[in-house]
Design a protein around this motif. Sequence first.
Motif, PDB file in Angstrom:
ATOM      1  N   GLU A  85      49.286  28.441  99.749  1.00 14.89           N
ATOM      2  CA  GLU A  85      48.050  27.672  99.835  1.00 14.89           C
ATOM      3  C   GLU A  85      47.911  26.615  98.744  1.00 14.89           C
ATOM      4  O   GLU A  85      47.033  25.764  98.825  1.00 14.89           O
ATOM      5  CB  GLU A  85      46.847  28.620  99.778  1.00 14.89           C
ATOM      6  N   SER A  86      48.738  26.675  97.736  1.00 10.87           N
ATOM      7  CA  SER A  86      48.677  25.686  96.654  1.00 10.87           C
ATOM      8  C   SER A  86      50.079  25.449  96.105  1.00 10.87           C
ATOM      9  O   SER A  86      50.901  26.371  96.117  1.00 10.87           O
ATOM     10  CB  SER A  86      47.752  26.171  95.522  1.00 10.87           C
ATOM     11  N   TYR A  91      51.934  23.068  89.681  1.00 13.44           N
ATOM     12  CA  TYR A  91      50.907  23.279  88.670  1.00 13.44           C
ATOM     13  C   TYR A  91      51.519  23.843  87.387  1.00 13.44           C
ATOM     14  O   TYR A  91      51.143  23.447  86.277  1.00 13.44           O
ATOM     15  CB  TYR A  91      49.829  24.241  89.180  1.00 13.44           C
ATOM     16  N   ARG A 223      45.583  16.190  93.554  1.00 14.77           N
ATOM     17  CA  ARG A 223      45.945  17.607  93.515  1.00 14.77           C
ATOM     18  C   ARG A 223      47.288  17.839  92.831  1.00 14.77           C
ATOM     19  O   ARG A 223      47.517  18.869  92.213  1.00 14.77           O
ATOM     20  CB  ARG A 223      45.990  18.129  94.947  1.00 14.77           C
ATOM     21  N   GLY A 231      44.480  25.082  89.333  1.00 18.05           N
ATOM     22  CA  GLY A 231      45.034  25.611  90.568  1.00 18.05           C
ATOM     23  C   GLY A 231      44.298  26.837  91.068  1.00 18.05           C
ATOM     24  O   GLY A 231      44.294  27.115  92.273  1.00 18.05           O
ATOM     25  N   ARG A 233      41.251  27.134  91.368  1.00 15.56           N
ATOM     26  CA  ARG A 233      40.122  26.698  92.203  1.00 15.56           C
ATOM     27  C   ARG A 233      40.491  26.653  93.686  1.00 15.56           C
ATOM     28  O   ARG A 233      39.609  26.616  94.543  1.00 15.56           O
ATOM     29  CB  ARG A 233      39.644  25.314  91.767  1.00 15.56           C
ATOM     30  N   GLU A 234      41.785  26.623  93.982  1.00 16.14           N
ATOM     31  CA  GLU A 234      42.219  26.570  95.371  1.00 16.14           C
ATOM     32  C   GLU A 234      41.731  27.788  96.159  1.00 16.14           C
ATOM     33  O   GLU A 234      41.614  27.730  97.380  1.00 16.14           O
ATOM     34  CB  GLU A 234      43.752  26.510  95.431  1.00 16.14           C
ATOM     35  N   PHE A 235      41.480  28.876  95.454  1.00  9.24           N
ATOM     36  CA  PHE A 235      41.118  30.121  96.134  1.00  9.24           C
ATOM     37  C   PHE A 235      39.650  30.485  95.923  1.00  9.24           C
ATOM     38  O   PHE A 235      39.239  31.588  96.262  1.00  9.24           O
ATOM     39  CB  PHE A 235      42.014  31.265  95.635  1.00  9.24           C
ATOM     40  N   SER A 242      35.231  34.125  97.855  1.00 10.68           N
ATOM     41  CA  SER A 242      36.499  33.725  97.256  1.00 10.68           C
ATOM     42  C   SER A 242      37.623  34.638  97.711  1.00 10.68           C
ATOM     43  O   SER A 242      37.400  35.800  98.049  1.00 10.68           O
ATOM     44  CB  SER A 242      36.387  33.767  95.715  1.00 10.68           C
ATOM     45  N   THR A 250      47.698  34.566  91.682  1.00 12.43           N
ATOM     46  CA  THR A 250      47.959  33.301  91.003  1.00 12.43           C
ATOM     47  C   THR A 250      47.741  33.439  89.502  1.00 12.43           C
ATOM     48  O   THR A 250      48.542  32.946  88.694  1.00 12.43           O
ATOM     49  CB  THR A 250      47.031  32.202  91.560  1.00 12.43           C
TER      50      THR A 250
END
Length: 279
Positions: A85-86, A91, A223, A231, A233-235, A242, A250
């Motif tokens: 997802e990221s 990152y 991004r 990173g 924050r992606e989740f 959340s 992560t």
Amino acid sequence: MISSSPTREAIKHLTLFLGALIVLLPFYVMLSYSFKSPKEIETNTGGFFGAQAMMVDEHCVALGNPRKDCEQRPVVFNYTQAFKESPLLRYMLNGVIVTASIFFFQVLISVPAAYALSKLQWWGRDTVFQLVLFSLLIPIHAIALVIPWTISVFGIFLMRQFFKTVPDELLDAARLDGMSEFSIIWRVMLPTAIPALMAFGIFSVVAHWNDYFWPKIVITGDRELFTPPLGLREFKGDADGSAWGPMMATATVIVMPLIVAFLLAQKKFIEGITLSGFK
């Protein structure tokens, strides 16, 4: 009043044990959540590693007859999602570039400044050092808004304290050999200061690897430029909640390099702190 030495030692060890528990508890929760399904996280069940398989294929669930291959252990799903997802590796690379660059410029400035404050005699030296000490009281984010990180007053203070332990005879011998002050800094003082640099490096890398405030200000939308903390924050969800499992996975991936680095450098770290006068 405590009189017996064994009692004092027992209290010391008990205090250290309780402190270790307090420090390690967040890591325990982070790692455990990275192994669990959302339901187990919400209900705080499943033990440390989790016990419930997850339905990860929406098509299978919609059929009402989920196959066995539609299920995954939470640990597999969470860590897969962390990378899926990221761009987590990107990152991590950004974090390495940022922290390494900051530490390089901090050393480039802190070492000569510390040498001037510890080994050279000049008018106003003690006053300048008092200003350095005063700057330690200024919130780090207030400094970041003016001169982002390149001048570390803590680095100057730490290196100055270490340089005070270097014998002046070593510098006199270098001057007799015709070395300039800058040559003495980089060819004599710097090699002797490796323990202090390792200690400063741990402080610097941990602070800037985990920094969220400053990157959030300067990175507004691209991004690909996110650092590891951004990173996460992606989740983070809003009304729909959340993704705690992938988020903790992560976080585990992000924090592991710091733990490994500290374990490898802990001897030099302790030596640098001790020799720099923090006792």
